[in-house]
Enzyme design. Structure first.
Site, short mmCIF file in Angstrom:
data_model
loop_
_atom_site.label_atom_id
_atom_site.label_comp_id
_atom_site.label_asym_id
_atom_site.label_seq_id
_atom_site.Cartn_x
_atom_site.Cartn_y
_atom_site.Cartn_z
N ASN A 75 -11.00 -1.71 -6.58
CA ASN A 75 -10.32 -2.98 -6.23
C ASN A 75 -8.80 -2.96 -6.37
OD1 ASN A 75 -11.05 -2.94 -9.02
ND2 ASN A 75 -10.43 -5.07 -9.16
N GLY B 219 -14.40 -0.19 -14.47
CA GLY B 219 -15.45 -0.36 -13.46
C GLY B 219 -16.51 -1.32 -13.96
N GLY B 220 -17.69 -1.20 -13.42
CA GLY B 220 -18.77 -2.14 -13.73
C GLY B 220 -19.42 -1.87 -15.08
N THR C 269 -22.15 1.04 -15.25
CA THR C 269 -21.57 2.39 -15.23
C THR C 269 -20.91 2.67 -16.58
OG1 THR C 269 -20.98 1.87 -12.94
CG2 THR C 269 -20.19 3.95 -13.80
N GLY C 270 -20.20 1.69 -17.11
CA GLY C 270 -19.54 1.87 -18.40
C GLY C 270 -20.54 2.18 -19.50
N GLU D 291 -12.90 -0.76 -19.55
CA GLU D 291 -12.36 -1.97 -18.92
C GLU D 291 -13.41 -2.41 -17.90
OE1 GLU D 291 -9.64 -3.46 -19.85
OE2 GLU D 291 -8.90 -1.90 -21.18
N CYS E 215 -11.27 -8.30 -11.54
CA CYS E 215 -12.06 -8.47 -12.77
C CYS E 215 -11.75 -9.78 -13.49
CB CYS E 215 -11.85 -7.29 -13.69
SG CYS E 215 -10.12 -7.00 -14.06
P1 NAP Z 1 -18.29 1.07 -10.41
O1 NAP Z 1 -19.32 1.07 -9.35
O2 NAP Z 1 -18.72 0.96 -11.82
O3 NAP Z 1 -17.42 2.40 -10.16
C1 NAP Z 1 -16.29 2.67 -10.92
C2 NAP Z 1 -16.07 4.16 -10.98
O4 NAP Z 1 -17.15 4.78 -11.69
C3 NAP Z 1 -16.02 4.84 -9.60
O5 NAP Z 1 -15.06 5.85 -9.59
C4 NAP Z 1 -17.42 5.43 -9.50
O6 NAP Z 1 -17.52 6.53 -8.62
C5 NAP Z 1 -17.65 5.87 -10.93
N1 NAP Z 1 -19.06 6.11 -11.25
C6 NAP Z 1 -20.17 5.73 -10.56
N2 NAP Z 1 -21.27 6.18 -11.18
C7 NAP Z 1 -20.87 6.84 -12.29
C8 NAP Z 1 -21.54 7.51 -13.34
N3 NAP Z 1 -22.86 7.58 -13.40
N4 NAP Z 1 -20.80 8.07 -14.32
C9 NAP Z 1 -19.45 7.99 -14.30
N5 NAP Z 1 -18.76 7.36 -13.32
C10 NAP Z 1 -19.46 6.80 -12.33
O7 NAP Z 1 -17.25 -0.12 -10.16
P2 NAP Z 1 -16.60 -0.64 -8.81
O8 NAP Z 1 -17.65 -1.31 -7.99
O9 NAP Z 1 -15.79 0.46 -8.18
O10 NAP Z 1 -15.57 -1.71 -9.38
C11 NAP Z 1 -15.89 -3.03 -9.64
C12 NAP Z 1 -16.07 -3.28 -11.12
O11 NAP Z 1 -14.92 -2.87 -11.85
C13 NAP Z 1 -16.24 -4.77 -11.43
O12 NAP Z 1 -17.27 -4.94 -12.37
C14 NAP Z 1 -14.90 -5.16 -12.01
O13 NAP Z 1 -14.92 -6.29 -12.83
C15 NAP Z 1 -14.54 -3.91 -12.75
N6 NAP Z 1 -13.10 -3.87 -13.02
C16 NAP Z 1 -12.66 -4.06 -14.30
C17 NAP Z 1 -11.29 -4.09 -14.58
C18 NAP Z 1 -10.76 -4.27 -15.97
O14 NAP Z 1 -9.60 -3.89 -16.20
N7 NAP Z 1 -11.49 -4.85 -16.89
C19 NAP Z 1 -10.38 -3.91 -13.54
C20 NAP Z 1 -10.87 -3.72 -12.25
C21 NAP Z 1 -12.24 -3.70 -12.01
P3 NAP Z 1 -18.07 6.34 -7.11
O15 NAP Z 1 -17.06 5.47 -6.42
O16 NAP Z 1 -18.12 7.72 -6.60
O17 NAP Z 1 -19.41 5.70 -7.21
#
Ligand code: NAP
Length: 476
Positions: A154, A230-231, A234-235, A250, A284
């Protein structure tokens, strides 16, 4: 061929992959690039090189780390439009939003350069314990070593800068695994760092599917810090695998904002409309839940709907567009289904709700029951729910009734109620007379509960990416 074949940066060299992954423009659905699909061997090579990189950066004088960060920021400033158009092409962001992100990235890197000079320690008053009178000592900060940075789609540039900048400032090396949906901004950022003279072993950019290659990165003994944005799911899976190493998480939220009867309604409406629908709600700290005291509820909804209907949904490149597409048609369709589910549970649709491809209208739902998915989970789309509350206490209870706790907002002109709310709201930040959607890059940023662990924000990331080392001298 209209699309570009990109390379990834592994251990100082730009590499092709045996296989590739396509990158699409979410607006047109057209392929815009191919990036290498990194293998587990590529990850191993990157970690091996990053170990050397960490040793190289540890020895770099701080003025040199700072210069590299300043020169990278200057390079981005000079090539501003390239970065803006990279963000527009691969992500959901409109041209206005992309410009803001590039400005913020420059600020993040400049802050990293400045904060690198403030990595200070403290003295230890040993003589407080009998028998230690002849010791003097201090605490200094050592770089942690190899940092793994895993980032979401994002904010494809600035969230990456929030990890690379502090990692370099603290004297570490860093391996970035950007989102597969938006890897191009990270590749351009890496070019900027190399242009500024960063020793190549210090930074790697691995492109590839997180679910296939990140286990190697996260579990590697030589990786000493995993910084993830990220989500939640995943975290959590990263935390389960990381073993004994530091992590920063985060994660997401479904942020609330409370509107009390003594609020400035015009300001509250403007801030919460902007906070709910920026980047098509894919932020987020987006405003997802609004609780309005019942005496002003009808008027608030009337004004909120009126302002929401003014938002212009359209092409990302159009200067007049307020809301672009979501990141994919699949995601837009998921959010559309959440809206339908809420409606079938009794929610009322005030405006929006219609979807065409990846575009979803800004949507306002009222009287949404607690059981609806959109009340409980993170929607990450252009939808806001507005529910009435009968008292301040009920508003606080409902705002806290979430497994997330990133940021919250409150509108009131009562200083007493503001301080009560600050004490009782269980969040990483409470914004008074503002929506939940407020961030500057120097503030400590992060959440409680399922919103994460640790705080990002340049100075706080630098601290997290160092280890305290105690030094003591015994004197004769
Ligand atoms: P995501 O699906 O969790 O992906 C985030 C990252 O994790 C991507 O690079 C993804 O790679 C990688 N990933 C996927 N599976 C993984 C695994 N098994 N092990 C390690 N890494 C893996 O999140 P998103 O859909 O890109 O982003 C949206 C989320 O991010 C929302 O929940 C949002 O609230 C959160 N977010 C939080 C903040 C904060 O600062 N708190 C800021 C921005 C966004 P791939 O793309 O290759 O799948």
């Amino acid at each position: 061929m209209e699309w570009v074949k990109e390379k990834m940066l592994v251990g100082g060299t730009w590499r092709k992959g045996v296989q590739s992954l396509a990158v699409y423009d979410p607006e047109s659905g057209k392929k815009i690039a191919e990036v290498p699909a990194a293998t587990k061997d590529d990850v191993q090579t990157a970690v091996f090189s990053a170990k050397n990189g960490a040793a190289i950066n540890k020895k770099l004088p701080i003025h040199e780390r700072s210069r590299i960060l300043q020169d990278t920021a200057a390079y981005i400033n000079t090539h501003f439009e390239v970065f803006v158009h990279t963000i527009i092409s691969e992500s959901s962001k409109t041209i206005k939003e992309a410009r803001k992100e590039v400005h913020r990235c420059i600020e993040t890197l400049r802050l990293s350069a400045e904060e690198s000079k403030r990595l200070q320690g403290e003295t230890i008053p040993f003589s407080q314990i009998p028998g230690h009178e002849n010791r003097v000592g201090y605490v200094c900060r050592d770089p942690i070593g190899v940092v793994a940075a895993i980032t979401p789609f994002n904010d494809p540039l600035n969230l990456v800068a929030h990890k690379i900048g502090p990692a370099i400032a603290a004297g570490n090396s860093v391996i970035v695994k950007p989102s597969t949906l938006t890897p191009l901004s990270t590749i351009r950022l890496a070019e900027a760092f190399l242009h500024a003279g960063l020793p190549a072993e210090i930074l790697s950019v691995i492109t590839g599917k997180g679910s296939e290659i990140c286990d190697v990165l996260v579990q590697h003994e030589d990786v000493r810090f995993v910084s993830f944005t990220g989500g939640y799911e995943t975290g959590r899976s990263i935390l389960e695998k990381a073993g004994v190493k530091k992590t920063a998480m985060e994660l997401g939220s479904n942020s609330p904002t409370i509107i009390l009867a003594d609020s400035n309604m015009e300001e509250a409406v403007a801030a919460t409309v902007a906070g709910a629908f920026g980047v098509a709600g894919q932020n987020c700290i987006s405003v997802q839940r609004i609780y309005v005291i019942d005496s002003i509820y009808s008027e608030f909804i009337k004004q909120y709907t009126k302002e929401t209907k003014k938002l212009k949904i359209g092409s990302k490149i159009d200067e007049n567009t307020d809301i672009g597409p979501m990141i994919s048609e699949k995601e837009a369709s998921r959010v559309e289904n959440w809206i339908l589910e809420a409606e079938s549970a009794g929610a009322e649709l005030c405006c929006g709700g219609k979807r065409v491809g990846a575009f979803l209208e800004p949507t306002v739902l009222t009287n949404v029951p607690d059981c609806a998915l959109i009340s409980k989970e993170e929607v990450f789309g252009p939808v806001v729910i507005i529910n009435p509350v009968s008292s301040f206490n009920q508003a606080i209870e409902l705002a806290n009734d979430s497994r997330f706790g990133l940021q919250a907002g409150l509108f009131t002109s009562s200083i007493d109620l503001a301080f009560q709310a600050i004490e009782r709201l269980d969040f990483g930040a409470v914004m008074i007379n503002d929506s939940s959607d407020v961030r500057i890059d120097s503030m400590p940023f992060g959440g409680v509960k399922h919103s994460g662990i640790g705080r990002e924000g340049v100075r706080y990331s630098i601290e997290a990416m160092t280890e305290r080392k105690v030094v003591a001298f015994r004197l004769n």
